[in-house]
Design an enzyme around this catalytic site. Structure first.
Site, PDB file in Angstrom:
ATOM      1  N   ASP A  96      71.397  29.475  53.143  1.00  0.00           N
ATOM      2  CA  ASP A  96      70.081  28.792  53.771  1.00  0.00           C
ATOM      3  C   ASP A  96      69.568  28.464  52.417  1.00  0.00           C
ATOM      4  OD1 ASP A  96      68.921  30.975  52.234  1.00  0.00           O
ATOM      5  OD2 ASP A  96      67.876  31.897  54.024  1.00  0.00           O
ATOM      6  N   HIS A 115      89.437  48.041  51.761  1.00  0.00           N
ATOM      7  CA  HIS A 115      89.373  49.248  52.847  1.00  0.00           C
ATOM      8  C   HIS A 115      88.966  48.551  54.044  1.00  0.00           C
ATOM      9  CE1 HIS A 115      88.851  53.087  50.111  1.00  0.00           C
ATOM     10  NE2 HIS A 115      89.864  52.320  49.944  1.00  0.00           N
ATOM     11  N   HIS A 163      93.361  52.198  56.821  1.00  0.00           N
ATOM     12  CA  HIS A 163      92.471  51.190  56.807  1.00  0.00           C
ATOM     13  C   HIS A 163      92.623  50.421  57.921  1.00  0.00           C
ATOM     14  CE1 HIS A 163      91.016  53.252  53.087  1.00  0.00           C
ATOM     15  NE2 HIS A 163      91.977  53.011  52.546  1.00  0.00           N
ATOM     16  N   THR A 192      68.173  37.834  50.658  1.00  0.00           N
ATOM     17  CA  THR A 192      68.689  39.072  50.572  1.00  0.00           C
ATOM     18  C   THR A 192      70.253  39.269  50.861  1.00  0.00           C
ATOM     19  OG1 THR A 192      68.143  39.616  52.690  1.00  0.00           O
ATOM     20  CG2 THR A 192      66.175  39.720  51.016  1.00  0.00           C
ATOM     21  N   CYS A 243      71.867  34.080  51.614  1.00  0.00           N
ATOM     22  CA  CYS A 243      70.751  33.972  52.007  1.00  0.00           C
ATOM     23  C   CYS A 243      69.892  34.660  50.965  1.00  0.00           C
ATOM     24  CB  CYS A 243      70.101  34.364  53.493  1.00  0.00           C
ATOM     25  SG  CYS A 243      70.360  36.254  53.905  1.00  0.00           S
TER      26      CYS A 243
HETATM   27  C1  RB5 Z   1      64.172  33.300  53.760  1.00  0.00           C
HETATM   28  O1  RB5 Z   1      62.964  33.137  53.396  1.00  0.00           O
HETATM   29  C2  RB5 Z   1      64.641  34.593  53.867  1.00  0.00           C
HETATM   30  O2  RB5 Z   1      64.092  35.284  54.846  1.00  0.00           O
HETATM   31  C3  RB5 Z   1      66.455  34.607  54.062  1.00  0.00           C
HETATM   32  O3  RB5 Z   1      66.944  33.896  52.970  1.00  0.00           O
HETATM   33  C4  RB5 Z   1      66.902  35.982  54.112  1.00  0.00           C
HETATM   34  O4  RB5 Z   1      66.588  36.802  52.794  1.00  0.00           O
HETATM   35  C5  RB5 Z   1      66.914  36.838  55.185  1.00  0.00           C
HETATM   36  O5  RB5 Z   1      67.384  37.945  55.420  1.00  0.00           O
END
Ligand code: RB5
Length: 143
Positions: A8, A98, A133, A67, A65
């Protein structure tokens, strides 16, 4: 080896850094977007990435993304996907050894580009160990 990569907006810059690394290693890849830092929804990219990997059009996927959490939750909704959010190379190593992970998920806002690239490198260079595994991975598929 062929890779599909998608992110993203929050991890767009990290995706570009990883593409540069893949090019430097002559690893073939397809970029499924996004193509700027304009806000998009990560599930849209997780879906196209997961489907490419599940259809075996590529060997592995790399999803990013901010996080890594949203991408990870979403990509694992696609049947046949074993997506692993890895923040360190050692996590990527065990995700392959694994769990036979077929999508590596990275956190664009929580990792520096060097750490992300080391994590990609470990993921792509580690084989699944099979054996006990394999039994566990087969159980995942039956859930
Ligand atoms: C985008 O702002 C953010 O929410 C997305 O990149 C991600 O971290 C979602 O899990």
């Amino acid at each position: 080896m062929k890779i599909a990569i998608a992110s993203d907006h929050a991890a767009y810059k990290m995706k570009e850094a990883i593409k540069k690394y893949l090019k430097s290693k002559n690893i073939d890849f397809i970029d499924l977007g996004t193509d700027s830092e304009e806000s998009v929804d990560y599930p849209d990219y997780a879906k196209i990435l997961g489907e490419k990997v599940a259809k075996k059009e590529v060997d592995f996927g790399i999803g990013l993304c901010g996080t890594g959490i949203g991408m990870s939750i979403s990509v694992n909704k696609v049947k046949g996907i074993r997506g692993a959010l890895c923040l360190y190379p050692s996590m990527a190593e065990y995700a392959r050894k694994h769990n036979d992970a077929n999508v590596l998920v990275l956190a664009g806002r929580l990792m520096g580009p060097d750490l992300a690239i080391w994590t990609v490198d470990k993921f792509l260079s580690t084989e699944f160990e099979g054996g006990r595994h394999k039994t566990r991975v087969e159980k995942i598929e039956r859930i």
